[in-house]
Motif scaffolding. Structure first.
Motif, PDB file in Angstrom:
ATOM      1  N   ALA A   1      39.231  25.991  18.266  1.00  0.00           N
ATOM      2  CA  ALA A   1      37.782  25.851  18.092  1.00  0.00           C
ATOM      3  C   ALA A   1      37.034  26.496  19.254  1.00  0.00           C
ATOM      4  O   ALA A   1      35.995  27.137  19.055  1.00  0.00           O
ATOM      5  CB  ALA A   1      37.407  24.379  17.969  1.00  0.00           C
TER       6      ALA A   1
ATOM      7  N   SER B   1      33.073  26.749   6.212  1.00  0.00           N
ATOM      8  CA  SER B   1      32.825  25.347   6.573  1.00  0.00           C
ATOM      9  C   SER B   1      33.151  25.082   8.036  1.00  0.00           C
ATOM     10  O   SER B   1      32.363  24.443   8.755  1.00  0.00           O
ATOM     11  CB  SER B   1      33.658  24.426   5.678  1.00  0.00           C
ATOM     12  OG  SER B   1      35.038  24.727   5.782  1.00  0.00           O
ATOM     13  N   SER B   2      34.300  25.574   8.510  1.00  0.00           N
ATOM     14  CA  SER B   2      34.663  25.341   9.906  1.00  0.00           C
ATOM     15  C   SER B   2      33.761  26.143  10.840  1.00  0.00           C
ATOM     16  O   SER B   2      33.411  25.680  11.938  1.00  0.00           O
ATOM     17  CB  SER B   2      36.127  25.710  10.152  1.00  0.00           C
ATOM     18  OG  SER B   2      36.374  27.069   9.838  1.00  0.00           O
ATOM     19  N   THR B   3      33.355  27.325  10.399  1.00  0.00           N
ATOM     20  CA  THR B   3      32.421  28.122  11.205  1.00  0.00           C
ATOM     21  C   THR B   3      31.094  27.392  11.336  1.00  0.00           C
ATOM     22  O   THR B   3      30.488  27.359  12.418  1.00  0.00           O
ATOM     23  CB  THR B   3      32.197  29.503  10.559  1.00  0.00           C
ATOM     24  OG1 THR B   3      33.451  30.168  10.437  1.00  0.00           O
ATOM     25  CG2 THR B   3      31.250  30.348  11.401  1.00  0.00           C
ATOM     26  N   SER B   4      30.642  26.795  10.237  1.00  0.00           N
ATOM     27  CA  SER B   4      29.395  26.040  10.273  1.00  0.00           C
ATOM     28  C   SER B   4      29.485  24.867  11.245  1.00  0.00           C
ATOM     29  O   SER B   4      28.541  24.597  11.995  1.00  0.00           O
ATOM     30  CB  SER B   4      29.062  25.533   8.865  1.00  0.00           C
ATOM     31  OG  SER B   4      27.903  24.722   8.886  1.00  0.00           O
ATOM     32  N   ASN B   5      30.622  24.167  11.248  1.00  0.00           N
ATOM     33  CA  ASN B   5      30.798  23.032  12.156  1.00  0.00           C
ATOM     34  C   ASN B   5      30.698  23.474  13.615  1.00  0.00           C
ATOM     35  O   ASN B   5      30.074  22.805  14.455  1.00  0.00           O
ATOM     36  CB  ASN B   5      32.152  22.367  11.918  1.00  0.00           C
ATOM     37  CG  ASN B   5      32.208  21.644  10.587  1.00  0.00           C
ATOM     38  OD1 ASN B   5      31.180  21.288  10.018  1.00  0.00           O
ATOM     39  ND2 ASN B   5      33.411  21.447  10.068  1.00  0.00           N
ATOM     40  N   ILE B   6      31.315  24.616  13.937  1.00  0.00           N
ATOM     41  CA  ILE B   6      31.257  25.115  15.316  1.00  0.00           C
ATOM     42  C   ILE B   6      29.829  25.499  15.677  1.00  0.00           C
ATOM     43  O   ILE B   6      29.347  25.191  16.775  1.00  0.00           O
ATOM     44  CB  ILE B   6      32.207  26.317  15.488  1.00  0.00           C
ATOM     45  CG1 ILE B   6      33.654  25.886  15.291  1.00  0.00           C
ATOM     46  CG2 ILE B   6      32.034  26.945  16.873  1.00  0.00           C
ATOM     47  CD1 ILE B   6      34.641  27.029  15.266  1.00  0.00           C
TER      48      ILE B   6
ATOM     49  N   VAL C   1      27.101  24.265  14.491  1.00  0.00           N
ATOM     50  CA  VAL C   1      26.307  23.045  14.665  1.00  0.00           C
ATOM     51  C   VAL C   1      26.481  22.494  16.076  1.00  0.00           C
ATOM     52  O   VAL C   1      25.508  22.109  16.740  1.00  0.00           O
ATOM     53  CB  VAL C   1      26.715  21.983  13.614  1.00  0.00           C
ATOM     54  CG1 VAL C   1      26.127  20.616  13.988  1.00  0.00           C
ATOM     55  CG2 VAL C   1      26.243  22.394  12.228  1.00  0.00           C
ATOM     56  N   VAL C   2      27.736  22.464  16.567  1.00  0.00           N
ATOM     57  CA  VAL C   2      27.992  21.968  17.921  1.00  0.00           C
ATOM     58  C   VAL C   2      27.338  22.878  18.954  1.00  0.00           C
ATOM     59  O   VAL C   2      26.717  22.406  19.919  1.00  0.00           O
ATOM     60  CB  VAL C   2      29.513  21.862  18.172  1.00  0.00           C
ATOM     61  CG1 VAL C   2      29.790  21.493  19.629  1.00  0.00           C
ATOM     62  CG2 VAL C   2      30.138  20.840  17.244  1.00  0.00           C
TER      63      VAL C   2
END
Length: 276
Positions: free
Chosen positions: A22, A55-60, A62-63
Motif C-alpha cells: 500500500a 477499489s484499492s486505488t480509491s482506498n489509498i 482516500v487515506v
C-alpha cells in the motif's frame, strides 16, 4: 526486482512483492500526480498506471486525501497542500538554501541577476531555489524542476566534481535529450566539457537547453561530511547582437558566483561588500 523511476522516486514495479504494497502504491500515486503538474488525474487512470484495482486505488487515495497529501477535484486528483509543507521542511534542512537568498540579496552583482541553486540526482539536476534580480526569465527552471545535468551549467559544475569513470557509469544506459542543436549528445562530448570546466573553474551553458539562454555556474562544496555538493548558477538571455554574459560582465558574474559559493560553504567567510 524490477523498479520504476517516476518523478525522481524509484519504486518497485510490482507492488505486491513490496514489503509494504500500500505504501509503495501511495508513493507511485504521489509521483504520478507530481508529473501531471496540477492537471487532475482521474481515478481510473491512476489505477491503470499503478496496475491496481480501482477499489484499492480509491482506498489509498482516500487515506492520502485525509492526510492532505492529495486533493480531489471534479475530474480527478491533484497533489495536496501537505506536500508543500513537507517539501518546505525538506528544503529547510539545507542551511545553504536559507542562506542562498541572503547571499544573493547582499551581493552587488548577484542581487541584479537570475541566480539558481541545484543538486545532482543521477543524471538530472533538481533546482532548489531561485533568486530573480531582474524581470523573470520564464524559459529557465523553477524550484523543483528537473533538467538534464549534461546540458545545464549547474549540472556540468556538479558532474565535474566526479571522476570520469563515475560519470561514464552514470551515463552507461542514459540518453542525451536534444533540446537544441547545441545540446551535448555523447558521453565523450560531455567528458570534454567537464575537463574544460575543471580547467577554468566554472561551467558554461551556451544555448544547450534554450537557444537564447546562456548560463555560468560553480560548485558549492559541502560543509559537512554526508552533505551534498550544490551548484550555483546565473542564467540570462543572450543574442549575437547584444551578448549578455560577455567581456567584463562575465568576469563580474564569475567573481560574484565564487564569492557566493565560498559563503555558502564556509560560515566563517568574510562578509560580502555592501550593495551599492
Amino acid at each position: 526486482m524490477p523498479t520504476l523511476s517516476s518523478g525522481g522516486v524509484t519504486v518497485s514495479e510490482n507492488s505486491e512483492s513490496s514489503l509494504a504494497p500500500a505504501v509503495t502504491r501511495a508513493v507511485r500515486i504521489l509521483s504520478l500526480l507530481a508529473e501531471a503538474r496540477g492537471v487532475p488525474v482521474p481515478l481510473t487512470e491512476i489505477a491503470r498506471q499503478i496496475e491496481a484495482a480501482k477499489s484499492s486505488t480509491s482506498n489509498i487515495c482516500v487515506v492520502l486525501e485525509e492526510a492532505g497529501l492529495v486533493q480531489r477535484r471534479e475530474t480527478g486528483y491533484v497533489l495536496g497542500r501537505r506536500t508543500v509543507e513537507l517539501g518546505g521542511a525538506y528544503l529547510a534542512s539545507f542551511n545553504q538554501i536559507r542562506e542562498f537568498y541572503r547571499v544573493c540579496a547582499e551581493s552587488p552583482v548577484l542581487s541584479h541577476e537570475l541566480v539558481q541553486i541545484a543538486v545532482l540526482e543521477g543524471t538530472d539536476v533538481v533546482y532548489l531555489a531561485r533568486h530573480e534580480g531582474r524581470a523573470p526569465l520564464r524559459l529557465t527552471a523553477g524550484v523543483g524542476d528537473r533538467f538534464p545535468a549534461a546540458l545545464t551549467a549547474v549540472g556540468n559544475a556538479l558532474l565535474a566534481t566526479l571522476p570520469d569513470d563515475e560519470v561514464r557509469e552514470r551515463y552507461r544506459s542514459a540518453s542525451f535529450p536534444q533540446l537544441t542543436e547545441r545540446s551535448t549528445q555523447s558521453v565523450d562530448g560531455l567528458l570534454a566539457k567537464l575537463r574544460a570546466t575543471r580547467e577554468r573553474g566554472y561551467s558554461i551553458d551556451e544555448g544547450e537547453v534554450f537557444p537564447s539562454v546562456v548560463a555560468m555556474a560553480v560548485a558549492v562544496p559541502a560543509r559537512l561530511s554526508g552533505e551534498k555538493v550544490l551548484a550555483l548558477g546565473v542564467s540570462t538571455l543572450d543574442s549575437p547582437i547584444q551578448p549578455e554574459l560577455s567581456a567584463p560582465r562575465r568576469q563580474d558574474v564569475l567573481a560574484a558566483l565564487r564569492d557566493a559559493a565560498e559563503h555558502l560553504s564556509n560560515p566563517m567567510a568574510p562578509p560580502l561588500p555592501a550593495v551599492g
